[in-house]
Structure formats: structure tokens, C-alpha cells
Design an enzyme around this catalytic site. Structure first.
Site, PDB file in Angstrom:
ATOM      1  N   THR A 199       8.174  27.465  44.359  1.00  0.00           N
ATOM      2  CA  THR A 199       7.341  27.949  43.676  1.00  0.00           C
ATOM      3  C   THR A 199       7.933  28.363  42.089  1.00  0.00           C
ATOM      4  O   THR A 199       7.401  28.434  41.150  1.00  0.00           O
ATOM      5  CB  THR A 199       6.493  29.250  43.994  1.00  0.00           C
ATOM      6  OG1 THR A 199       5.798  28.899  45.235  1.00  0.00           O
ATOM      7  CG2 THR A 199       5.940  30.105  43.102  1.00  0.00           C
TER       8      THR A 199
ATOM      9  N   TYR B 266      -1.384  26.596  43.489  1.00  0.00           N
ATOM     10  CA  TYR B 266      -0.440  25.878  42.378  1.00  0.00           C
ATOM     11  C   TYR B 266       0.249  24.854  42.849  1.00  0.00           C
ATOM     12  O   TYR B 266       0.079  24.680  44.110  1.00  0.00           O
ATOM     13  CB  TYR B 266       0.258  26.962  41.905  1.00  0.00           C
ATOM     14  CG  TYR B 266       1.114  27.665  42.530  1.00  0.00           C
ATOM     15  CD1 TYR B 266       0.733  28.927  43.153  1.00  0.00           C
ATOM     16  CD2 TYR B 266       2.262  26.984  43.119  1.00  0.00           C
ATOM     17  CE1 TYR B 266       1.668  29.669  44.037  1.00  0.00           C
ATOM     18  CE2 TYR B 266       3.113  27.648  43.987  1.00  0.00           C
ATOM     19  CZ  TYR B 266       2.741  28.962  44.544  1.00  0.00           C
ATOM     20  OH  TYR B 266       3.368  29.517  45.345  1.00  0.00           O
TER      21      TYR B 266
ATOM     22  N   THR C  73      10.417  29.684  48.504  1.00  0.00           N
ATOM     23  CA  THR C  73      10.588  31.039  49.374  1.00  0.00           C
ATOM     24  C   THR C  73      10.326  30.919  50.781  1.00  0.00           C
ATOM     25  O   THR C  73      10.641  31.583  51.567  1.00  0.00           O
ATOM     26  CB  THR C  73       9.813  32.159  49.107  1.00  0.00           C
ATOM     27  OG1 THR C  73       8.169  31.948  48.925  1.00  0.00           O
ATOM     28  CG2 THR C  73      10.122  32.541  47.139  1.00  0.00           C
ATOM     29  N   ASP C  74       9.536  29.665  51.129  1.00  0.00           N
ATOM     30  CA  ASP C  74       9.115  29.591  52.593  1.00  0.00           C
ATOM     31  C   ASP C  74      10.399  29.537  53.393  1.00  0.00           C
ATOM     32  O   ASP C  74      10.311  30.111  54.620  1.00  0.00           O
ATOM     33  CB  ASP C  74       8.450  28.390  52.786  1.00  0.00           C
ATOM     34  CG  ASP C  74       7.098  28.549  52.420  1.00  0.00           C
ATOM     35  OD1 ASP C  74       6.725  29.351  51.644  1.00  0.00           O
ATOM     36  OD2 ASP C  74       6.040  27.620  52.574  1.00  0.00           O
TER      37      ASP C  74
ATOM     38  N   GLU D  16      15.833  40.798  80.091  1.00  0.00           N
ATOM     39  CA  GLU D  16      14.589  40.022  80.623  1.00  0.00           C
ATOM     40  C   GLU D  16      14.786  38.762  81.743  1.00  0.00           C
ATOM     41  O   GLU D  16      13.622  38.382  82.563  1.00  0.00           O
ATOM     42  CB  GLU D  16      13.603  39.823  79.555  1.00  0.00           C
ATOM     43  CG  GLU D  16      13.074  41.030  78.852  1.00  0.00           C
ATOM     44  CD  GLU D  16      11.850  41.669  79.902  1.00  0.00           C
ATOM     45  OE1 GLU D  16      11.665  42.653  79.831  1.00  0.00           O
ATOM     46  OE2 GLU D  16      11.382  40.960  80.800  1.00  0.00           O
TER      47      GLU D  16
ATOM     48  N   LYS E 179      11.200  36.764  55.165  1.00  0.00           N
ATOM     49  CA  LYS E 179      10.130  36.702  54.194  1.00  0.00           C
ATOM     50  C   LYS E 179       9.044  37.511  55.273  1.00  0.00           C
ATOM     51  O   LYS E 179       8.660  36.964  56.246  1.00  0.00           O
ATOM     52  CB  LYS E 179       9.648  35.254  54.178  1.00  0.00           C
ATOM     53  CG  LYS E 179       8.445  35.217  53.069  1.00  0.00           C
ATOM     54  CD  LYS E 179       8.086  33.867  52.685  1.00  0.00           C
ATOM     55  CE  LYS E 179       6.904  33.952  51.480  1.00  0.00           C
ATOM     56  NZ  LYS E 179       6.631  32.733  50.947  1.00  0.00           N
TER      57      LYS E 179
ATOM     58  N   SER F 215       9.719  24.006  49.859  1.00  0.00           N
ATOM     59  CA  SER F 215      10.798  24.234  50.820  1.00  0.00           C
ATOM     60  C   SER F 215      10.211  24.025  52.184  1.00  0.00           C
ATOM     61  O   SER F 215      11.156  24.143  53.060  1.00  0.00           O
ATOM     62  CB  SER F 215      11.344  25.568  50.579  1.00  0.00           C
ATOM     63  OG  SER F 215      10.492  26.598  50.928  1.00  0.00           O
TER      64      SER F 215
END
Ligand code: DGL
Length: 358
Positions: free
Chosen positions: A41, A55, A121-122, A315, A194, A88
Site C-alpha cells: 500500500t 485502491y 502490511t499484510d 494440553e 497486525k 504482500s
């Protein structure tokens, strides 16, 4: 009269020479920072100045990103390279190997003081963590992105790029590992994630906390990561052309074994299980993972929760099942560490050591 003119011209020439010398000296004092652009972006464009969704990412070239921030010239000698130009979500192991090799080659040069990687940013947190494990230098490497395209009102890309270059050229950032810097905050590659699909403050280290801030044209650090990284890492990808296949299975109520079986059939060398809670194994998926382990696939129990320690023998009886636990790494970062661990060993005790060290 003639003498006075000659005197004035000589004086002006001297002033010009002195100014040029001082400029060159000032430039000589500025750090040399390389900007390696990959897309995202920060290099995106929208139809109007109010387009902040819908965009196109990865359209603006690195030189335009740099010229859009003339203030960079005052803080560093900046050069740009377009390593690739992608959104990305499309980054892959091949991209990471190409980027890592370029970063290491440049950092080995005496005339490079630091590197900025502009990125979507992904998957910033994944690329940052991968580089955190394979960069063989203590020089700063800063990953930066933006949440608004370059054409938007109050685009965050320019100030994020300015701060990233400042950080990459700073002494304070040396030896801190790969850093992610957006929104005036400095986070560590290992813990940052993120946390929001679209807001400017999306990058956070929720419980362990950010490392510091970018404020008043300088980095201000308050803490640093305690795990091994960069020059202290045992991983080296410079001679690698491929990374082992490691996939992630997501845990949820009513989960079944289909994904595990499919990844095994596809030849996965490792499976990260993003379990519910503390990495809990629902019965159907547990039996599939046990079978996978028997066939030599390395199994790492992680958690979909996002924060906290996945405790060994909590667990599930990991000692008995010969599974590994991811400690506090989220599934996407556990996948990266397991891929690199598998370039060194298939011994689960050694792999567990690696998960407690990085
Ligand atoms: N397609 C997304 C990416 O390249 C856009 C998100 C962004 O870069 O902020 O990661």
C-alpha cells in the site's frame, strides 16, 4: 573599478567552493541508507484522494517513493532499489530468499549503514521475522509500510518512510534486530503483529510491548527483544534456493483431519497446528497429527489465540507424542522458524531448543 570586480568574483568563487565543501562534508556525515522496495500500500494508488480501500497496491516505483519525501536528503544519503513490486499477500519463500540475499549482500558493503524495506502490511510481520533470523549483520534493518495509499489524504507512507530511514541510519537501532516502524512506533520483528484490518495503529506488540517511539526526528528506545536474532542467528540462507514446505492447520470447534491429510499428501515436512486455547488438540486432528509424526513430519503446537506461552506437556503430552511447542510465536511466525530449523535438523529436541532460543 576592474580590480574591485575581479576581487568580488574571486570572493564569490571562494564562497561557492566553501559551500560545496561544507555540503560534501555534511553529506559525508550523513548515514548511507538503502531503500529496498517490494510493493504494498505504501506504493499504492487510489482513484481519488479519499480512496482508502479498493485502491491498487504496488504501483509506485521506489524512486518516486523517495522523491516524494525531499526531507530524506537532510537525514541520510538514500538510494533505492526495486527488489520486486507485489501486494504482500503474494509474497512467498522465493521472494524471502531473494530479499534476504540482497539485504545481506548490501549490508556487507562498507558504504551501506542501514537498510529500509518498504512492504505491504499484510505480511510485514512475517518478512520481518524471516529477516530477523537470516540477516548476518548488526546494522539496522527496518521494515516499513503504510495503511493508506500514496494518493490518499493524510497518507501515512511519507512520514513512515522518513521515520524508517531515520531509524535505519541511527546508532541506536544497531544490534536491536529487524525492526518494524509505522505510526511513530518501533516494534520488534519477533513479537509485532497486525491487529486491525485498516487503521493506522494496526501494528502492535499486545502484551510484551513495543520497543520505543520515533519522535522529534530520532528513535527513543525503552526495551529490546531478549531472543537471538540477526548476527547471533545460526541460520544462513545465502546458499539456499528453496525452503522446506511447512503448512498451518487452523483449529476450531468441530475441526476434522482433512487439512492435515491434505498437507501430508502434498509432501509437507512440517505442520504448525494453530490450536484453540493453549494449543489444544481436538481428537480428530490429534490422531491425524500423530500419524503425520510417525511418517516423519515435524509437528508444532501453536495457538490461534495470539498471546501467551503454548506450554510444553500442557494440553498434550508432547514428550510422548514427540511434538514441539511454539512458545509465544504465533502460527505464521512458528511456520517461518520451523522452515529454517528444518534446514539444520529434524531432531525434535534440537527443534524445541530452537523455539526457546529465537
Ligand atoms: N494488499 C495489501 C498488502 O500489500 C495491502 C495492505 C498494505 O500494504 O497496507 O499487504
Amino acid at each position: 573599478m576592474l580590480h574591485r570586480n575581479i576581487y568580488r568574483q574571486v570572493l564569490m568563487l571562494l564562497c561557492a567552493i566553501l559551500f560545496t565543501i561544507s555540503l560534501v562534508q555534511a553529506q559525508g556525515k550523513l548515514p548511507n541508507v538503502m531503500v529496498l522496495a517490494t510493493g504494498g500500500t505504501i506504493a499504492g494508488t487510489g482513484a481519488t484522494s479519499t480512496t482508502t480501500v479498493g485502491y491498487t497496491a504496488a504501483t509506485v516505483a521506489v524512486d518516486r517513493l523517495i522523491t516524494a519525501v525531499p526531507e530524506l536528503k537532510k537525514v541520510a544519503n538514500v538510494k533505492g532499489e526495486q527488489v520486486f513490486q507485489i501486494a504482500s499477500e503474494n509474497i512467498n519463500n522465493d521472494s524471502w530468499l531473494k530479499l534476504a540475499k540482497r539485504v545481506n549482500t548490501l549490508l556487507a558493503q562498507k558504504d551501506v549503514d542501514g537498510i529500509v524495506v518498504t512492504h505491504g502490511t499484510d505480511t510485514i510481520e512475517e518478512t520481518a521475522y524471516f529477516l530477523n533470523l537470516v540477516v548476518k549483520s548488526r546494522k539496522p534493518v527496518v521494515i516499513v509500510g503504510a495503511m493508506r495509499p500514496s494518493t490518499a489524504l493524510s497518507a501515512d507512507g511519507p512520514i513512515n518512510l522518513y521515520n524508517a530511514v531515520l531509524l535505519a541510519g541511527s546508532r541506536e537501532a544497531r544490534g536491536k534486530g529487524v525492526l518494524v516502524a509505522l505510526n511513530d512506533q518501533i516494534n520488534a520483528a519477533r513479537e509485532v503483529t497486525k491487529t486491525n484490518t485498516s487503521t493506522l495503529d494496526t501494528f502492535k506488540t499486545p502484551e510484551l510491548g513495543l520497543l520505543g517511539y520515533m519522535q522529534d526526528n530520532r528513535p527513543i528506545f525503552y526495551r529490546q527483544s531478549t531472543r537471538k536474532h540477526t548476527a547471533d542467528s545460526e541460520f544462513d540462507v545465502m546458499q539456499l534456493d528453496v525452503l522446506p514446505q511447512v503448512d498451518i492447520v487452523y483449529g476450531y470447534a468441530n475441526v476434522n483431519r482433512i487439512a492435515v491429510d491434505a498437507f501430508m499428501a502434498a509432501g509437507a515436512k512440517g505442520i504448525i497446528y494453530a490450536g484453540t486455547g493453549d494449543g489444544s488438540l481436538a481428537d480428530p486432528v490429534k490422531s491425524a497429527l500423530v500419524e503425520a509424526r510417525k511418517q516423519g513430519v515435524i509437528i508444532v503446537r501453536s495457538s490461534r489465540v495470539g498471546q501467551g506461552i503454548v506450554a510444553r506437556n500442557g494440553e498434550a503430552n508432547d514428550d510422548e507424542l514427540d511434538f514441539v511447542v511454539s512458545d509465544t510465536l504465533n502460527p505464521q511466525k512458528a511456520r517461518i522458524l520451523l522452515m529454517l530449523a528444518l534446514t539444520k535438523t529434524i531432531n525434535t529436541k534440537d527443534i524445541q531448543r530452537i523455539f526457546y532460543a529465537y
